[in-house]
Scaffold this motif. Structure first.
Motif, short mmCIF file in Angstrom:
data_model
loop_
_atom_site.label_atom_id
_atom_site.label_comp_id
_atom_site.label_asym_id
_atom_site.label_seq_id
_atom_site.Cartn_x
_atom_site.Cartn_y
_atom_site.Cartn_z
N SER A 129 0.83 -1.20 0.00
CA SER A 129 0.00 0.00 0.00
C SER A 129 0.87 1.26 0.00
CB SER A 129 -0.93 -0.01 1.21
OG SER A 129 -1.76 1.14 1.22
N LEU A 130 1.94 1.25 0.79
CA LEU A 130 2.83 2.41 0.84
C LEU A 130 3.53 2.65 -0.50
CD1 LEU A 130 4.44 2.06 4.39
CD2 LEU A 130 3.11 4.01 3.55
N GLN A 131 3.81 1.56 -1.22
CA GLN A 131 4.46 1.70 -2.52
C GLN A 131 3.61 2.52 -3.48
OE1 GLN A 131 5.46 -2.21 -3.96
NE2 GLN A 131 7.12 -2.50 -2.50
N LYS A 132 2.29 2.44 -3.32
CA LYS A 132 1.39 3.22 -4.18
C LYS A 132 1.51 4.71 -3.90
CE LYS A 132 -1.93 -0.59 -4.45
NZ LYS A 132 -3.30 -1.06 -4.12
N HIS A 133 2.09 5.04 -2.75
CA HIS A 133 2.33 6.44 -2.40
C HIS A 133 3.82 6.79 -2.50
CE1 HIS A 133 -1.79 7.13 -0.91
NE2 HIS A 133 -1.73 5.87 -0.53
N ASN A 134 4.55 5.95 -3.24
CA ASN A 134 5.98 6.16 -3.50
C ASN A 134 6.82 6.17 -2.24
OD1 ASN A 134 5.58 6.50 -6.38
ND2 ASN A 134 4.77 8.54 -5.93
N ILE A 135 6.41 5.35 -1.27
CA ILE A 135 7.19 5.19 -0.04
C ILE A 135 7.57 3.72 0.10
CG2 ILE A 135 7.20 5.36 2.47
CD1 ILE A 135 5.20 7.63 2.26
N LYS A 136 8.85 3.47 0.28
CA LYS A 136 9.35 2.11 0.45
C LYS A 136 9.34 1.74 1.93
CE LYS A 136 13.50 -0.73 -0.22
NZ LYS A 136 14.92 -0.72 -0.69
N LEU A 137 8.77 0.60 2.26
CA LEU A 137 8.79 0.10 3.63
C LEU A 137 9.77 -1.06 3.71
CD1 LEU A 137 7.76 -0.03 6.55
CD2 LEU A 137 5.90 -1.51 5.75
N THR A 138 10.81 -0.88 4.49
CA THR A 138 11.80 -1.94 4.71
C THR A 138 11.57 -2.52 6.10
OG1 THR A 138 13.42 -0.78 3.33
CG2 THR A 138 14.26 -2.48 4.82
N ILE A 139 11.39 -3.83 6.18
CA ILE A 139 11.08 -4.48 7.45
C ILE A 139 12.18 -5.46 7.81
CG2 ILE A 139 9.36 -5.83 8.72
CD1 ILE A 139 7.36 -5.03 6.45
N LYS A 140 12.69 -5.33 9.04
CA LYS A 140 13.66 -6.28 9.57
C LYS A 140 13.18 -6.74 10.94
CE LYS A 140 17.77 -4.58 7.13
NZ LYS A 140 19.17 -4.09 7.27
N TYR A 141 13.57 -7.96 11.30
CA TYR A 141 13.13 -8.54 12.57
C TYR A 141 14.32 -8.83 13.46
CZ TYR A 141 8.80 -9.17 9.98
OH TYR A 141 7.66 -8.95 9.22
N SER A 142 14.13 -8.61 14.76
CA SER A 142 15.19 -8.85 15.74
C SER A 142 14.59 -9.51 16.97
CB SER A 142 15.86 -7.53 16.13
OG SER A 142 16.74 -7.72 17.23
N ASP A 143 15.28 -10.53 17.48
CA ASP A 143 14.82 -11.21 18.70
C ASP A 143 15.38 -10.57 19.96
OD1 ASP A 143 13.44 -13.11 17.19
OD2 ASP A 143 15.21 -14.40 17.00
N THR A 144 16.31 -9.62 19.80
CA THR A 144 16.96 -9.01 20.97
C THR A 144 16.62 -7.54 21.13
OG1 THR A 144 18.93 -8.52 19.63
CG2 THR A 144 18.90 -10.62 20.82
N LEU A 145 15.73 -7.02 20.30
CA LEU A 145 15.38 -5.60 20.35
C LEU A 145 14.56 -5.28 21.60
CD1 LEU A 145 15.34 -2.86 18.83
CD2 LEU A 145 13.21 -3.59 17.76
N HIS A 146 14.95 -4.20 22.29
CA HIS A 146 14.23 -3.76 23.48
C HIS A 146 13.85 -2.28 23.40
CE1 HIS A 146 14.81 -7.53 25.63
NE2 HIS A 146 16.09 -7.50 25.29
N ASP A 147 14.71 -1.49 22.80
CA ASP A 147 14.46 -0.04 22.73
C ASP A 147 13.28 0.27 21.83
OD1 ASP A 147 16.57 0.38 24.40
OD2 ASP A 147 17.99 0.89 22.81
N ARG A 148 12.62 1.37 22.14
CA ARG A 148 11.50 1.84 21.33
C ARG A 148 11.75 3.30 21.00
NH1 ARG A 148 9.76 -1.50 25.36
NH2 ARG A 148 8.23 -3.13 24.85
N GLU A 149 12.04 3.57 19.75
CA GLU A 149 12.27 4.96 19.35
C GLU A 149 12.00 5.14 17.87
OE1 GLU A 149 16.35 5.54 20.57
OE2 GLU A 149 17.06 5.39 18.50
N ILE A 150 11.70 6.38 17.52
CA ILE A 150 11.48 6.76 16.13
C ILE A 150 12.51 7.81 15.78
CG2 ILE A 150 9.85 7.77 14.48
CD1 ILE A 150 7.58 6.68 16.21
#
Length: 210
Positions: A129-150
């Motif tokens: 859906s984002l591609q239709k708005h010319n935005i690329k969404l890159t998704i990666k997964y981590s089992d050790t991630l704890h921090d939450r930030e943007i």
């Protein structure tokens, strides 16, 4: 302009020159304002059941004409409502008209194989859906991630104790606050806002002074 005799061309060049000068002034003001604001560390304390904290209220000021990339680190973009929260954030980005070209999401993956498959499928649909708005969404997964930030590529960082999952469940689908998140009660959490570019400059300057 001096080398052109055609009046129409001269006017065209003059308008273009004025456009560039206006753009330069905008950039100067943006850098000056960002540097001043970025030296401050802002903290927002959200109390339990507080309202008035929609994503638009929290993030709109960072979605400006100079923003091109956003990084979201949140280990809990997994369940149905958490993915909906991320979708609402993406909708805000699209609606803002900021020239964002890429959103990078780093999150955890559900341990249950069936739920994991559903999570990947839903995020895949959002990516399309984002591609239709010319935005690329890159998704990666981590089992050790704890921090939450943007992180925004203009330097701004927003750290939220609960990540995007700051809202309590609505009492029903027909209660006030179900659609408008400014009216939705929140969980208690803390938000820290700073600009990593100018905070670093401030630290370096302080160290040099010492």
């Amino acid at each position: 302009m001096k080398g052109v005799s055609d009046g129409a061309k001269k006017e065209k060049f003059r308008q273009k020159m004025l456009e560039y000068m206006a753009r330069a002034e905008e950039l100067k003001k943006f850098v000056r304002d960002e540097k001043t604001a970025g030296k401050q560390h802002e903290q927002i304390q959200i109390e339990s059941n507080a309202t008035g904290y929609s994503y638009e209220t929290l993030f709109s000021r960072f979605l400006n004409q100079f923003l091109t990339e956003i990084e979201v680190e949140d280990p809990y973009i997994r369940s149905h409502h958490q993915i909906y929260n991320f979708l609402r954030f993406c909708e805000l980005v699209v609606k803002s008209k900021a020239p964002v070209k890429e959103i990078r999401l780093l999150t955890g993956s559900d341990e249950n194989p069936e739920l994991q498959s559903q999570q990947h499928d839903k995020l895949g649909q959002l990516s399309e859906s984002l591609q239709k708005h010319n935005i690329k969404l890159t998704i990666k997964y981590s089992d050790t991630l704890h921090d939450r930030e943007i992180r925004f590529d203009t330097g701004w960082v927003v750290k939220i104790g609960r990540g995007l999952d700051i809202y309590k469940a609505a009492e029903s689908k027909f209660s006030i606050g179900f659609c408008d998140f400014d009216l939705r009660p929140c969980h208690q959490t803390t938000i820290d806002i700073f600009n990593r570019k100018y905070m670093k400059d401030s630290v370096d300057t302080a160290e040099d002074t010492v």
